[in-house]
Design an enzyme around this catalytic site. Structure first.
Site, PDB file in Angstrom:
ATOM      1  N   TYR A 178      47.448  57.760  32.364  1.00  0.00           N
ATOM      2  CA  TYR A 178      47.956  56.514  31.812  1.00  0.00           C
ATOM      3  C   TYR A 178      47.693  56.362  30.325  1.00  0.00           C
ATOM      4  O   TYR A 178      48.172  55.407  29.708  1.00  0.00           O
ATOM      5  CB  TYR A 178      47.385  55.337  32.610  1.00  0.00           C
TER       6      TYR A 178
ATOM      7  N   ASP B  48      44.566  61.227  34.728  1.00  0.00           N
ATOM      8  CA  ASP B  48      43.716  60.069  34.424  1.00  0.00           C
ATOM      9  C   ASP B  48      42.238  60.465  34.482  1.00  0.00           C
ATOM     10  O   ASP B  48      41.366  59.651  34.256  1.00  0.00           O
ATOM     11  CB  ASP B  48      44.022  58.898  35.367  1.00  0.00           C
TER      12      ASP B  48
ATOM     13  N   HIS C 262      48.497  58.499  47.189  1.00  0.00           N
ATOM     14  CA  HIS C 262      47.956  57.338  47.897  1.00  0.00           C
ATOM     15  C   HIS C 262      48.852  56.881  49.039  1.00  0.00           C
ATOM     16  O   HIS C 262      48.412  56.108  49.887  1.00  0.00           O
ATOM     17  CB  HIS C 262      47.757  56.156  46.939  1.00  0.00           C
TER      18      HIS C 262
ATOM     19  N   HIS D 110      41.599  59.286  40.939  1.00  0.00           N
ATOM     20  CA  HIS D 110      41.567  58.405  42.109  1.00  0.00           C
ATOM     21  C   HIS D 110      41.565  59.254  43.383  1.00  0.00           C
ATOM     22  O   HIS D 110      42.126  60.347  43.401  1.00  0.00           O
ATOM     23  CB  HIS D 110      42.790  57.480  42.140  1.00  0.00           C
TER      24      HIS D 110
ATOM     25  N   ASP E 101      48.581  47.398  45.217  1.00  0.00           N
ATOM     26  CA  ASP E 101      48.623  48.073  43.909  1.00  0.00           C
ATOM     27  C   ASP E 101      49.843  48.957  43.743  1.00  0.00           C
ATOM     28  O   ASP E 101      49.738  50.096  43.280  1.00  0.00           O
ATOM     29  CB  ASP E 101      47.356  48.912  43.723  1.00  0.00           C
TER      30      ASP E 101
ATOM     31  N   ASP F 145      52.241  42.041  36.783  1.00  0.00           N
ATOM     32  CA  ASP F 145      51.215  42.466  37.741  1.00  0.00           C
ATOM     33  C   ASP F 145      50.232  43.359  36.983  1.00  0.00           C
ATOM     34  O   ASP F 145      50.510  44.530  36.749  1.00  0.00           O
ATOM     35  CB  ASP F 145      51.844  43.255  38.902  1.00  0.00           C
TER      36      ASP F 145
ATOM     37  N   ASP G 149      43.178  64.363  40.117  1.00  0.00           N
ATOM     38  CA  ASP G 149      43.427  62.979  39.694  1.00  0.00           C
ATOM     39  C   ASP G 149      42.110  62.203  39.832  1.00  0.00           C
ATOM     40  O   ASP G 149      41.269  62.535  40.675  1.00  0.00           O
ATOM     41  CB  ASP G 149      44.490  62.369  40.623  1.00  0.00           C
TER      42      ASP G 149
HETATM   43  C1  LIG Z   1      48.452  58.179  41.084  1.00  0.00           C
HETATM   44  C2  LIG Z   1      47.224  57.348  40.773  1.00  0.00           C
HETATM   45  O1  LIG Z   1      46.121  57.815  41.536  1.00  0.00           O
HETATM   46  O2  LIG Z   1      46.860  57.525  39.434  1.00  0.00           O
HETATM   47  C3  LIG Z   1      47.482  55.844  41.071  1.00  0.00           C
HETATM   48  C4  LIG Z   1      46.300  54.959  40.747  1.00  0.00           C
HETATM   49  C5  LIG Z   1      46.492  53.531  41.287  1.00  0.00           C
HETATM   50  C6  LIG Z   1      45.426  52.588  40.701  1.00  0.00           C
HETATM   51  C7  LIG Z   1      45.521  51.221  41.339  1.00  0.00           C
HETATM   52  N1  LIG Z   1      44.574  50.271  40.696  1.00  0.00           N
HETATM   53  C8  LIG Z   1      45.021  49.909  39.359  1.00  0.00           C
HETATM   54  C9  LIG Z   1      44.065  48.915  38.695  1.00  0.00           C
HETATM   55  C10 LIG Z   1      44.477  48.708  37.236  1.00  0.00           C
HETATM   56  N2  LIG Z   1      43.313  48.439  36.417  1.00  0.00           N
HETATM   57 ZN   LIG Z   2      44.965  58.419  39.550  1.00  0.00          ZN
END
Ligand SMILES: CC(O)(O)CCCCCNCCCN
Ligand SMILES: [Zn+2]
Length: 658
Positions: free
Chosen positions: A305, A265, A135, A174, A92, A20, A172
């Protein structure tokens, strides 16, 4: 009081069992490299190791539905096919036979952290956990998250400890929509998040992640979203948002507890964030939060990451929680235009809710909405590809070593003043270099020669910070500046609190930047390096004073990047204890903590409170939360308008950039 560290290798024992592309970056190594870096840098051993525990059903139900919990409970017994099937209903995220166990441990770790901070077993702490949490929602897993660790910890803190106001800072990259949904109508929880947004084209592509989602009903104003509409944001952009949005509002909110959704990140090198802020920035973001809530700060890992920048950022964060001096942030360029647009949008959206923002520009930049539509249309045209066009590997220097000078704080005090414990007294003779003494022609030369010696030892990094009681602070300030080794890199930030004439010659050729907060109009010297902040109600007005600290002193200090800070308390300044301590704490952001405090001899009552902050204790919370009075707000805004041509970090709107 110490710093807690919560980590257990059990939380590394789940991983993605099928292909995935969206989930492959969330690996067990994220946790192991972080913990191993803490061990390797001798940081783990300085922390108080607190064991993990599983969150109980009732604790998980503080945020999640019974149906969701019952469903997740079944996953340990599922076949691979069932797990894949089960995962399909969410976005995701992936499941694994051991992820339910780890998710309970991650949530339980956050609760353990709250317990040891609220019971004052530790001052602050960090939980290294996976799966992340911000999330996940009432009845849904999402974005690698199963249970919302920080949301559960927030509800737990309120229920078990009667905490009235909780600040959640989500750095973060996101948007933690799960946290937003949980508290958007709750005025007792202030949720702040910045996130990569690119006009709703970046995951999770939610309309409600934009700056105009300010909270609902009673919670209006208590949800702050800062969308980053471009990648490549740097430390300057992050600091601008802290100085001009988060800190003023956070101090007005006056939380009893601060929780951080600490995703890394948002650091340089991360494949998700694609930002450019170096790991040292997290030392500063952490420090800027450490004087809120009496230092009660719980940092919980979310994303991150790039294993190198993640490990470095975790170390920067923990080392600051431990109280070590901060690294200097070199050549801050000031916020980029896109960041200023976001800043202006957020401030205008929240000006009606927060008195510290009521002077903010009333409208977002004109073209912001058209940008969103245009970019979304463009996005629709190009095929939705996961692989980014630019795959160039980012490189950045290893963060500098941050060692504590042998003496944390030294004092030069009259013999009749007791030396505060923890503080080293700079002796009369044995320490003073005779050459220095001879150069001083003043009657107070004994004290002054010891002050100069103190400064010399700070320059040699033998002493971190210092405090001196002198008979005339202006003379002492002048002598210090004159005796600094004439090294081209010497830059002194001088913050004068209170009235009194600052000799103009010390603002020579940019080697000193003087900011004076006072209550009487001084002739308006239009110099770039002497900035009088005239507060009508003087230094006794907490809100006006702190407004000048966040809106002027912090941004100026970051941009000036001094190697010494002089904090001068002019005679009868009227500044109150708590504000003085907050300023002392915040000024340690600069010059690797080399702060020299100068006070008049008769102010010995402030020696204790000042040295406690210089020794790393948090400043007490500012109880009052009244609005800064209008004239004072005006003064700071007018100064900012005038000075921002010279100082980029003072900017708060995109109109000003040419
Ligand atoms: C804890 C967190 O906010 O770091 C999780 C982020 C989930 C990202 C989902 N999309 C991923 C797309 C990969 N290219
Ligand atoms: Zn994140």
């Amino acid at each position: 009081m110490g710093t807690a560290l919560i980590y257990d290798e059990e939380m590394t024992k789940y991983k993605l069992l099928w292909v995935d592309p969206a989930c492959k970056i969330e690996t067990p190594e994220r946790l192991t490299v972080s913990y191993e870096a803490l061990v390797r840098n001798a940081l783990a051993e300085r922390c108080i190791s607190v064991p993990v525990r599983e969150a109980t059903n009732s604790e998980i139900l503080l945020v999640h539905s019974e149906e969701y919990l019952e469903a997740v409970k079944k996953t340990p017994y599922m076949t691979l096919e069932d797990l894949k099937e089960f995962t399909l209903q969410y976005g995701d995220v992936y499941f694994h036979p051991n992820i339910y166990h780890c998710a309970k441990l991650a949530a339980g770790s956050a609760l353990q952290l709250v317990d040891c901070v609220m019971t004052e077993r530790v001052r602050n702490g960090m939980a290294l956990v996976r799966p992340p949490g911000h999330h996940s929602q009432h009845s849904a897993a999402n974005g690698f998250c199963v249970f919302n660790n920080v949301a559960i910890a927030t509800r737990y803190a309120k229920q078990k400890y009667g905490v009235k106001r909780v600040l959640i800072v989500d750095w973060d990259i996101h948007h933690g929509q799960g946290v937003q949904y949980c508290f958007e109508d709750d005025p007792s929880v202030l949720y702040f998040s910045w996130h990569r947004y690119e006009h709703q084209t970046f995951w999770p592509q939610l309309r409600e992640s934009d700056y105009d989602s300010v909270g609902k009903e009673k919670g209006a104003g208590f949800n702050i979203n800062v969308p980053w509409n471009q990648v490549g944001m740097e430390s300057s952009d992050y600091l601008s948002v802290f100085c001009h949005v988060l800190l003023p509002v956070a101090y007005e909110f006056c939380p009893d507890l601060v929780l951080v959704c600490a995703g890394f990140d948002s650091a340089i090198g991360d494949p998700e964030g694609k930002m450019c802020a170096t790991p040292e920035i997290f030392a500063h973001l952490t420090h800027l939060l450490m004087n809120l809530a009496g230092g009660k700060l719980c940092v919980v890992l979310e994303g991150g990451y790039n294993l190198t920048s993640l490990a470095q950022s975790v170390c920067q964060t923990v080392q600051t929680l431990l109280g070590d001096p901060l690294p200097r942030l070199a050549n801050l360029s000031g916020p980029c235009r896109s960041a200023l647009e976001s800043l202006q949008c957020v401030r205008s959206a929240h000006r009606q809710y927060w008195s510290c923002l009521k002077h903010a520009a009333s409208l977002p930049p004109a073209d912001i909405s058209t940008k969103r539509i245009k970019l979304a249309e463009e996005e629709a045209k190009t095929e939705v590809g996961e692989e980014e066009k630019s795959t160039e590997e980012k490189v950045w220097p290893e963060p500098p070593k941050r060692f504590s000078p042998p003496v944390r704080c030294a004092s030069v005090l009259p013999d009749d003043v007791t030396r505060p414990d923890g503080c080293k007294r700079l002796g009369a003779d044995q320490d003073v270099n005779p050459l220095t003494a001879s150069k001083l022609k003043d009657d107070d030369c004994d004290t002054l020669s010891r002050v100069i010696t103190l400064v010399e030892k700070m320059e040699q990094n033998e002493i971190c910070s210092g405090l001196a009681l002198v008979c005339d602070v202006t003379v002492a300030m002048t002598q210090v500046v004159q005796h600094l080794t004439p090294d081209p890199v010497n830059r002194v930030l001088i913050v004068c609190v209170g009235n009194g004439k600052v000799p103009s010659h010390i603002t020579r050729d940019g080697k000193t930047l003087v900011v004076q907060i006072n209550s009487e109009e001084t002739e308006d010297q239009n110099s770039k390096y002497y900035i009088p902040v005239f507060l009508k109600k003087g230094c006794s007005d907490t809100s006006g004073f702190m407004h000048a600290v966040f809106g002027l002193i912090l941004p100026l200090g970051y941009e000036y990047d001094p190697n010494l800070v002089l904090l001068v308390r002019m005679p009868d300044s009227g500044v109150c204890d708590a504000v003085w301590q907050q300023l002392t704490g915040l000024l340690q952001s600069f010059a690797k903590g080399h702060t020299l405090v100068l006070m008049q001899e008769n102010e010995k009552a402030f020696v204790g409170p000042t040295t406690s902050v210089l020794l790393g204790d948090p400043a007490p919370p500012l109880e009052n939360r009244q609005a800064p009075n209008t004239e004072d707000l005006n003064v700071v805004e007018r100064l900012r308008d005038r000075l921002q041509v010279n100082w980029n970090l003072l900017q708060t709107t995109s109109e000003c950039t040419g």
